[in-house]
Design an enzyme around this catalytic site. Structure first.
Site, PDB file in Angstrom:
ATOM      1  N   LYS A  40       0.833  -1.221   0.000  1.00 37.13           N
ATOM      2  CA  LYS A  40       0.000   0.000   0.000  1.00 37.13           C
ATOM      3  C   LYS A  40       0.860   1.260   0.000  1.00 37.13           C
ATOM      4  O   LYS A  40       0.638   2.170  -0.798  1.00 37.13           O
ATOM      5  CB  LYS A  40      -0.905  -0.011   1.249  1.00 37.13           C
ATOM      6  CG  LYS A  40      -1.592   1.319   1.511  1.00 37.13           C
ATOM      7  CD  LYS A  40      -2.357   1.341   2.815  1.00 37.13           C
ATOM      8  CE  LYS A  40      -1.539   1.598   4.046  1.00 37.13           C
ATOM      9  NZ  LYS A  40      -1.399   2.965   4.522  1.00 37.13           N
ATOM     10  N   ASN A  41       1.854   1.303   0.883  1.00 36.66           N
ATOM     11  CA  ASN A  41       2.606   2.555   1.055  1.00 36.66           C
ATOM     12  C   ASN A  41       3.598   2.825  -0.074  1.00 36.66           C
ATOM     13  O   ASN A  41       4.196   3.892  -0.130  1.00 36.66           O
ATOM     14  CB  ASN A  41       3.293   2.589   2.422  1.00 36.66           C
ATOM     15  CG  ASN A  41       2.263   2.763   3.540  1.00 36.66           C
ATOM     16  OD1 ASN A  41       1.117   3.141   3.275  1.00 36.66           O
ATOM     17  ND2 ASN A  41       2.653   2.472   4.768  1.00 36.66           N
ATOM     18  N   CYS A  72      -4.608   7.827   9.723  1.00 37.16           N
ATOM     19  CA  CYS A  72      -4.792   7.263  11.062  1.00 37.16           C
ATOM     20  C   CYS A  72      -4.401   8.264  12.133  1.00 37.16           C
ATOM     21  O   CYS A  72      -3.426   9.000  11.993  1.00 37.16           O
ATOM     22  CB  CYS A  72      -3.949   5.996  11.191  1.00 37.16           C
ATOM     23  SG  CYS A  72      -4.620   4.618  10.262  1.00 37.16           S
ATOM     24  N   ARG A  91       1.418  14.535  13.291  1.00 41.09           N
ATOM     25  CA  ARG A  91       2.066  14.127  12.035  1.00 41.09           C
ATOM     26  C   ARG A  91       2.357  15.397  11.250  1.00 41.09           C
ATOM     27  O   ARG A  91       1.598  15.821  10.400  1.00 41.09           O
ATOM     28  CB  ARG A  91       1.179  13.140  11.260  1.00 41.09           C
ATOM     29  CG  ARG A  91       0.916  11.876  12.066  1.00 41.09           C
ATOM     30  CD  ARG A  91       0.062  10.864  11.349  1.00 41.09           C
ATOM     31  NE  ARG A  91       0.794  10.144  10.325  1.00 41.09           N
ATOM     32  CZ  ARG A  91       0.243   9.170   9.589  1.00 41.09           C
ATOM     33  NH1 ARG A  91      -1.019   8.830   9.759  1.00 41.09           N
ATOM     34  NH2 ARG A  91       0.963   8.529   8.680  1.00 41.09           N
ATOM     35  N   ASP A 136       4.785   0.315  12.057  1.00 34.42           N
ATOM     36  CA  ASP A 136       3.530  -0.263  11.563  1.00 34.42           C
ATOM     37  C   ASP A 136       3.328  -1.701  12.024  1.00 34.42           C
ATOM     38  O   ASP A 136       2.291  -2.306  11.743  1.00 34.42           O
ATOM     39  CB  ASP A 136       3.472  -0.192  10.026  1.00 34.42           C
ATOM     40  CG  ASP A 136       3.370   1.236   9.522  1.00 34.42           C
ATOM     41  OD1 ASP A 136       3.121   2.136  10.339  1.00 34.42           O
ATOM     42  OD2 ASP A 136       3.551   1.461   8.308  1.00 34.42           O
ATOM     43  N   ARG A 170      -8.624  -0.184   4.896  1.00 32.44           N
ATOM     44  CA  ARG A 170      -7.840   0.851   4.213  1.00 32.44           C
ATOM     45  C   ARG A 170      -6.523   0.273   3.696  1.00 32.44           C
ATOM     46  O   ARG A 170      -5.952   0.819   2.750  1.00 32.44           O
ATOM     47  CB  ARG A 170      -7.497   1.986   5.191  1.00 32.44           C
ATOM     48  CG  ARG A 170      -8.686   2.832   5.542  1.00 32.44           C
ATOM     49  CD  ARG A 170      -8.284   3.904   6.480  1.00 32.44           C
ATOM     50  NE  ARG A 170      -7.084   4.564   5.949  1.00 32.44           N
ATOM     51  CZ  ARG A 170      -6.507   5.586   6.511  1.00 32.44           C
ATOM     52  NH1 ARG A 170      -6.983   6.078   7.619  1.00 32.44           N
ATOM     53  NH2 ARG A 170      -5.438   6.121   5.981  1.00 32.44           N
TER      54      ARG A 170
HETATM   55  C1  EPZ Z   1       4.410   6.737   6.426  1.00 30.47           C
HETATM   56  O1  EPZ Z   1       3.753   7.800   7.086  1.00 30.47           O
HETATM   57  C2  EPZ Z   1       3.383   5.630   6.332  1.00 30.47           C
HETATM   58  N1  EPZ Z   1       2.228   6.128   5.609  1.00 30.47           N
HETATM   59  C3  EPZ Z   1       2.992   5.179   7.726  1.00 30.47           C
HETATM   60  O2  EPZ Z   1       2.157   4.041   7.569  1.00 30.47           O
HETATM   61  C4  EPZ Z   1       4.223   4.754   8.516  1.00 30.47           C
HETATM   62  O3  EPZ Z   1       3.834   4.486   9.851  1.00 30.47           O
HETATM   63  C5  EPZ Z   1       5.241   5.881   8.516  1.00 30.47           C
HETATM   64  O4  EPZ Z   1       5.545   6.281   7.161  1.00 30.47           O
HETATM   65  C6  EPZ Z   1       6.565   5.498   9.188  1.00 30.47           C
HETATM   66  O5  EPZ Z   1       7.114   4.383   8.548  1.00 30.47           O
HETATM   67  C7  EPZ Z   1       2.255   6.167   4.283  1.00 30.47           C
HETATM   68  O6  EPZ Z   1       3.216   5.776   3.645  1.00 30.47           O
HETATM   69  C8  EPZ Z   1       1.027   6.658   3.609  1.00 30.47           C
HETATM   70  P1  EPZ Z   1       6.799   9.901   8.355  1.00 30.47           P
HETATM   71  P2  EPZ Z   1       4.379   9.257   7.048  1.00 30.47           P
HETATM   72  O7  EPZ Z   1       6.744  11.178   7.592  1.00 30.47           O
HETATM   73  O8  EPZ Z   1       5.079   9.444   5.758  1.00 30.47           O
HETATM   74  C9  EPZ Z   1       7.319  13.122  11.880  1.00 30.47           C
HETATM   75  C10 EPZ Z   1       0.313   2.688   7.960  1.00 30.47           C
HETATM   76  O9  EPZ Z   1      -0.152   2.112   8.975  1.00 30.47           O
HETATM   77  N2  EPZ Z   1       7.291  14.119  10.817  1.00 30.47           N
HETATM   78  O10 EPZ Z   1       7.936   8.985   8.112  1.00 30.47           O
HETATM   79  O11 EPZ Z   1       3.322  10.188   7.428  1.00 30.47           O
HETATM   80  C11 EPZ Z   1       5.978  12.435  12.050  1.00 30.47           C
HETATM   81  O12 EPZ Z   1       5.104  13.199  12.848  1.00 30.47           O
HETATM   82  C12 EPZ Z   1       0.814   4.102   8.033  1.00 30.47           C
HETATM   83  O13 EPZ Z   1       0.369   2.152   6.833  1.00 30.47           O
HETATM   84  C13 EPZ Z   1       7.439  15.435  11.127  1.00 30.47           C
HETATM   85  O14 EPZ Z   1       7.589  15.819  12.284  1.00 30.47           O
HETATM   86  O15 EPZ Z   1       5.431   9.109   8.215  1.00 30.47           O
HETATM   87  C14 EPZ Z   1       6.383  11.118  12.654  1.00 30.47           C
HETATM   88  O16 EPZ Z   1       6.554  11.296  14.030  1.00 30.47           O
HETATM   89  C15 EPZ Z   1       0.553   4.742   9.348  1.00 30.47           C
HETATM   90  N3  EPZ Z   1       7.436  16.360  10.107  1.00 30.47           N
HETATM   91  C16 EPZ Z   1       7.726  10.830  12.007  1.00 30.47           C
HETATM   92  O17 EPZ Z   1       8.223  12.099  11.541  1.00 30.47           O
HETATM   93  C17 EPZ Z   1       7.271  15.998   8.810  1.00 30.47           C
HETATM   94  O18 EPZ Z   1       7.264  16.880   7.939  1.00 30.47           O
HETATM   95  C18 EPZ Z   1       7.690   9.849  10.846  1.00 30.47           C
HETATM   96  O19 EPZ Z   1       6.731  10.281   9.900  1.00 30.47           O
HETATM   97  C19 EPZ Z   1       7.107  14.655   8.502  1.00 30.47           C
HETATM   98  C20 EPZ Z   1       7.119  13.715   9.525  1.00 30.47           C
END
Ligand code: EPZ
Length: 423
Positions: free
Chosen positions: A22-23, A117, A122, A308, A401
């Site tokens: 998915k991702n 979610c 985020r 995840d 989802r």
């Molecule tokens: C992706 O989310 C995945 N979603 C998530 O999967 C997954 O948990 C996550 O990566 C971590 O592996 C998708 O790919 C659609 P991040 P993403 O940006 O990209 C912080 C699932 O269950 N952050 O790597 O949103 C953020 O708050 C989902 O399939 C900032 O502070 O995750 C988090 O604490 C849930 N500022 C951390 O970094 C930013 O600009 C990691 O977030 C971006 C992120």
């Protein structure tokens, strides 16, 4: 409203075929905007999040044809607007990939703020930093992200990410592919889906190197062409079924996977007493006859243990002999399932939203519970499959989802799970 009714206690055995990731599929669907030529995408999981991305492409004016459930032919040359206004898009996090793709292709985008979610704050600051470094103005209002480089254009540059972000790394790649000059992302995310997006883009004429390391280089190209690409297998779906073997004391061959993507999960499963047999495209997990063993887990960016998979391993450790700890280091609110799990008899306490202390019990008891988010929902299903008695789980729209035919795949492994409609 639909829910899962599960009668627990059966070991799950057999072979499960893992769907596309998915991702990876979500950003690749958005990336089709980067070329005028036709793209055929294979192994796209048919789940609610990918359906919403497809709906959004159609809403932007693209043509999308389903060859079969998992194969799509997409042509975005007819996209006429740069503003995403499909109401469903607000439900998913991956909506932000339209900002990167439209910015890269048309130098402008207007996209509703991402949903997804509820697993903690985020932020979008890394996305903003990346787009600005490329020369765009970024305005994040209460309801939308507006990016614009129509007057100045974009230019290649070097940037340092303060946090490892999957979404921001991919979004910057999408914006930079057609941008003149060289863009370097230091501190990039290394997840398999980041690599898959780069491979897709390179397959249609892009020039990205270093994906899978923390330094990604993107040499801008003037245009991309069409092509056919198959999305990689889903690391987290595979991990969830591996955990199902452990939790139900079953024996499952998790097929159509890339075993190296599962190393951190396999390693924890071995620690807690499972037998793992790997071959080229599958991993067999044999749960122990007796109780699982206790351990410590900390979620980390790839190649660490994935956030995840945190709810699923917590459910397993809830049945382990002794006291385990699980530290969530990526998201600040990813233990929303704990109160539901307690209803099943799990002995779990969460401190400061980051650390779970789990004193294992011998059995879970069936209960009526609600899925709070995608992975937590899947984990609660695993708990119910191992439990004594019957459970009903609602909120399954979260699970759907991200897991294709979840109940059907579990039934094929011998689970007593049915999806029923509630009046
Ligand atoms: C992706 O989310 C995945 N979603 C998530 O999967 C997954 O948990 C996550 O990566 C971590 O592996 C998708 O790919 C659609 P991040 P993403 O940006 O990209 C912080 C699932 O269950 N952050 O790597 O949103 C953020 O708050 C989902 O399939 C900032 O502070 O995750 C988090 O604490 C849930 N500022 C951390 O970094 C930013 O600009 C990691 O977030 C971006 C992120």
């Amino acid at each position: 409203m639909e829910l899962y009714r599960i009668k627990g206690g059966k070991p799950l055995c057999g072979t499960v075929n893992i769907s596309g990731a998915k991702n990876a599929a979500l950003p690749i669907l958005a990336a089709t905007i980067l070329t005028d030529e036709t793209i055929t995408l294979e192994n796209v999981p048919k789940v609610n999040d990918t359906n919403i991305m497809v709906e959004t492409l159609l809403n932007l004016g693209a043509s999308v044809e389903y060859i079969d459930d998992n194969t799509l032919k997409i042509n975005t040359s007819t996209v006429k607007k740069y503003s995403v206004d499909n109401p469903s898009i607000k439900k998913i996090r991956a909506s932000y990939y339209f900002a990167g793709a439209l910015l890269g292709r048309y130098k402008q985008a207007r996209v509703p703020l991402p949903g997804g979610c509820n697993i903690g704050g985020r932020g979008l600051d890394m996305h903003e930093k990346g787009f600005e470094a490329l020369g765009a103005t970024v305005d994040i209002t209460e309801s939308e992200i507006v990016v614009d480089a129509t007057k100045t254009g974009l230019y290649g540059t070097k940037m340092y990410m303060d946090k490892v972000s999957v979404g921001a790394t991919i979004n910057i790649m999408l914006a930079a592919v057609l941008t003149p000059g060289k863009t370097v992302i230091e501190g990039a995310a290394k997840e398999p889906h980041v690599v898959d997006v780069a491979n897709f883009i390179n397959g249609i004429g892009g020039h990205i190197t270093g994906a899978g390391t923390d330094k990604i280089r993107i040499n801008g190209v003037p245009a991309l062409h069409g092509g056919t690409y198959a999305v990689i297998p889903d690391q987290i779906e595979a991990g969830t079924f591996m955990m199902a073997a452990a939790i139900t004391h079953g024996d499952i061959v998790v097929d159509n996977v890339i075993p190296t993507h599962l190393d951190s999960i396999s390693s924890k499963l071995k620690e807690i007493g499972c037998k793992i047999i790997e071959s080229d495209e599958n991993v067999r997990v044999i749960g122990p006859e007796g109780r699982l063993k206790r351990t410590q887990v900390k979620t980390l960016p790839y190649p660490g243990f994935p956030t995840d998979m945190q709810p699923q391993i917590s459910v397993a450790l809830g049945l382990a002999d002794g006291c385990s700890t699980v530290v969530e280091s990526i998201f600040d609110n990813r233990f929303m399932y704990v109160n539901e799990l307690k209803k099943m008899g799990c002995n779990i306490v969460v401190d400061e939203c980051t650390t779970a202390y789990i004193e294992g019990v011998e059995y879970y008891q069936g209960a009526n519970i609600t899925s709070p988010d995608l992975r937590a929902g899947a984990a609660l299903v695993l708990a119910a499959l191992s439990a004594n008695g019957q459970s009903e789980i609602d909120g399954i729209e979260y699970i759907e989802r991200g897991y294709e035919n979840f109940d059907k795949k579990l039934r094929l492994l011998g689970a007593d799970i049915e999806k029923i409609s509630r009046e």
